[in-house]
Scaffold this motif. Structure first.
Motif, mmCIF file in Angstrom:
data_model
loop_
_atom_site.group_PDB
_atom_site.id
_atom_site.type_symbol
_atom_site.label_atom_id
_atom_site.label_comp_id
_atom_site.label_asym_id
_atom_site.label_seq_id
_atom_site.Cartn_x
_atom_site.Cartn_y
_atom_site.Cartn_z
ATOM 1 N N VAL A 157 0.880 -1.068 -0.109
ATOM 2 C CA VAL A 157 0.085 0.067 0.078
ATOM 3 C C VAL A 157 0.805 1.363 -0.070
ATOM 4 O O VAL A 157 1.712 1.494 0.770
ATOM 5 C CB VAL A 157 -0.923 -0.093 1.178
ATOM 6 C CG1 VAL A 157 -1.721 1.305 1.599
ATOM 7 C CG2 VAL A 157 -1.865 -1.203 1.225
ATOM 8 N N ASP A 158 0.490 2.112 -0.823
ATOM 9 C CA ASP A 158 1.264 3.440 -0.876
ATOM 10 C C ASP A 158 0.216 4.481 -0.473
ATOM 11 O O ASP A 158 -1.142 4.337 -1.103
ATOM 12 C CB ASP A 158 1.942 3.598 -2.182
ATOM 13 C CG ASP A 158 2.868 4.871 -1.977
ATOM 14 O OD1 ASP A 158 3.224 5.426 -1.342
ATOM 15 O OD2 ASP A 158 3.230 5.409 -3.250
ATOM 16 N N ALA A 159 0.383 5.614 0.151
ATOM 17 C CA ALA A 159 -0.749 6.712 0.142
ATOM 18 C C ALA A 159 -0.004 8.266 0.055
ATOM 19 O O ALA A 159 1.340 8.250 0.213
ATOM 20 C CB ALA A 159 -1.303 6.396 1.747
ATOM 21 N N GLN A 160 -0.670 9.050 -0.380
ATOM 22 C CA GLN A 160 -0.227 10.323 -0.351
ATOM 23 C C GLN A 160 -1.517 11.326 -0.436
ATOM 24 O O GLN A 160 -2.635 10.893 -0.435
ATOM 25 C CB GLN A 160 0.348 10.711 -1.868
ATOM 26 C CG GLN A 160 -0.564 10.531 -2.808
ATOM 27 C CD GLN A 160 -0.086 10.763 -4.358
ATOM 28 O OE1 GLN A 160 1.263 10.970 -4.216
ATOM 29 N NE2 GLN A 160 -0.648 10.644 -5.363
ATOM 30 N N ILE A 161 -1.154 12.417 0.136
ATOM 31 C CA ILE A 161 -2.081 13.733 0.179
ATOM 32 C C ILE A 161 -2.554 14.018 -1.169
ATOM 33 O O ILE A 161 -2.034 14.305 -1.965
ATOM 34 C CB ILE A 161 -1.505 14.702 0.891
ATOM 35 C CG1 ILE A 161 -0.791 14.695 2.350
ATOM 36 C CG2 ILE A 161 -2.636 15.906 1.239
ATOM 37 C CD1 ILE A 161 -1.739 14.044 3.370
ATOM 38 N N TYR A 162 -4.032 13.840 -1.374
ATOM 39 C CA TYR A 162 -4.529 14.415 -2.426
ATOM 40 C C TYR A 162 -5.087 15.601 -2.270
ATOM 41 O O TYR A 162 -4.966 16.554 -3.176
ATOM 42 C CB TYR A 162 -5.925 13.296 -2.445
ATOM 43 C CG TYR A 162 -6.618 13.628 -3.636
ATOM 44 C CD1 TYR A 162 -5.926 13.276 -5.001
ATOM 45 C CD2 TYR A 162 -7.839 14.289 -3.968
ATOM 46 C CE1 TYR A 162 -6.558 13.757 -6.364
ATOM 47 C CE2 TYR A 162 -8.324 14.527 -5.136
ATOM 48 C CZ TYR A 162 -7.961 14.333 -6.175
ATOM 49 O OH TYR A 162 -8.418 14.457 -7.544
ATOM 50 N N LEU A 163 -5.702 16.048 -0.990
ATOM 51 C CA LEU A 163 -5.812 17.709 -0.681
ATOM 52 C C LEU A 163 -5.860 17.956 0.709
ATOM 53 O O LEU A 163 -6.130 16.887 1.631
ATOM 54 C CB LEU A 163 -7.162 18.046 -1.399
ATOM 55 C CG LEU A 163 -8.542 17.518 -1.187
ATOM 56 C CD1 LEU A 163 -9.079 17.999 0.223
ATOM 57 C CD2 LEU A 163 -9.336 17.554 -2.240
ATOM 58 N N TRP A 164 -5.715 19.071 1.150
ATOM 59 C CA TRP A 164 -6.019 19.371 2.618
ATOM 60 C C TRP A 164 -7.029 20.551 2.496
ATOM 61 O O TRP A 164 -7.447 21.184 1.551
ATOM 62 C CB TRP A 164 -4.604 20.624 3.102
ATOM 63 C CG TRP A 164 -3.420 19.803 2.811
ATOM 64 C CD1 TRP A 164 -2.435 19.833 1.969
ATOM 65 C CD2 TRP A 164 -2.871 18.901 4.128
ATOM 66 N NE1 TRP A 164 -1.274 19.122 2.312
ATOM 67 C CE2 TRP A 164 -1.550 18.596 3.422
ATOM 68 C CE3 TRP A 164 -3.284 18.455 5.266
ATOM 69 C CZ2 TRP A 164 -1.021 17.872 4.369
ATOM 70 C CZ3 TRP A 164 -2.437 17.726 5.852
ATOM 71 C CH2 TRP A 164 -1.235 17.359 5.538
ATOM 72 N N GLY A 165 -7.855 20.511 3.861
ATOM 73 C CA GLY A 165 -8.950 21.375 3.872
ATOM 74 C C GLY A 165 -9.254 21.729 5.052
ATOM 75 O O GLY A 165 -8.658 21.305 6.134
ATOM 76 N N LEU A 166 -10.267 22.768 5.203
ATOM 77 C CA LEU A 166 -10.804 23.258 6.637
ATOM 78 C C LEU A 166 -12.240 23.159 6.205
ATOM 79 O O LEU A 166 -12.961 23.731 5.430
ATOM 80 C CB LEU A 166 -10.429 24.744 6.620
ATOM 81 C CG LEU A 166 -8.977 25.005 6.796
ATOM 82 C CD1 LEU A 166 -8.973 26.807 6.999
ATOM 83 C CD2 LEU A 166 -8.424 24.398 8.174
ATOM 84 N N ASP A 167 -12.807 22.427 7.186
ATOM 85 C CA ASP A 167 -14.224 22.551 7.278
ATOM 86 C C ASP A 167 -15.059 23.321 8.375
ATOM 87 O O ASP A 167 -14.495 23.252 9.496
ATOM 88 C CB ASP A 167 -14.838 20.811 7.637
ATOM 89 C CG ASP A 167 -16.054 20.364 7.491
ATOM 90 O OD1 ASP A 167 -16.940 21.511 7.580
ATOM 91 O OD2 ASP A 167 -16.356 19.404 7.205
#
Length: 100
Positions: A45-55
């Motif tokens: 498994v590999d993972a990376q940030i797709y997006l950052w946000g503020l809710d």
């Protein structure tokens, strides 16, 4: 005056600063990330940030301006909520919502 505003009266600077800090803390957005998960044929498994946000929503389905986000590649957008962004982008990617 909106519900989020308070009558500040004739307070000293120290008292006013404390009230404003409490107000800002009570209404701060929740930080989140959508992480993309990629699996290879060997079970890795590999993972990376797709997006950052503020809710800015206080709860799913609650009132508020929604969520804003930015990708590491520089594009920006908004959604009704972090969960809404996950639902939308999960149509094209394998993503997981992570609250920070």
């Amino acid at each position: 005056m909106s519900k989020s505003c308070r009558s500040l009266g004739a307070w000293g600077d120290g008292e006013l600063s404390a009230v404003l800090a409490d107000l800002a803390e009570a209404q701060q957005p929740r930080k989140f990330a959508l992480c993309e998960v990629a699996r290879d044929g060997d079970g890795g498994v590999d993972a990376q940030i797709y997006l950052w946000g503020l809710d800015f929503c206080r709860e799913p389905g609650g009132s508020g301006p929604g969520a804003v986000f930015v990708s590491p590649h520089g594009w920006t957008g908004n959604s009704d909520s972090a969960e809404g962004a996950l639902e939308c982008f999960s149509l094209i990617r394998d993503l997981r919502l992570v609250w920070l």
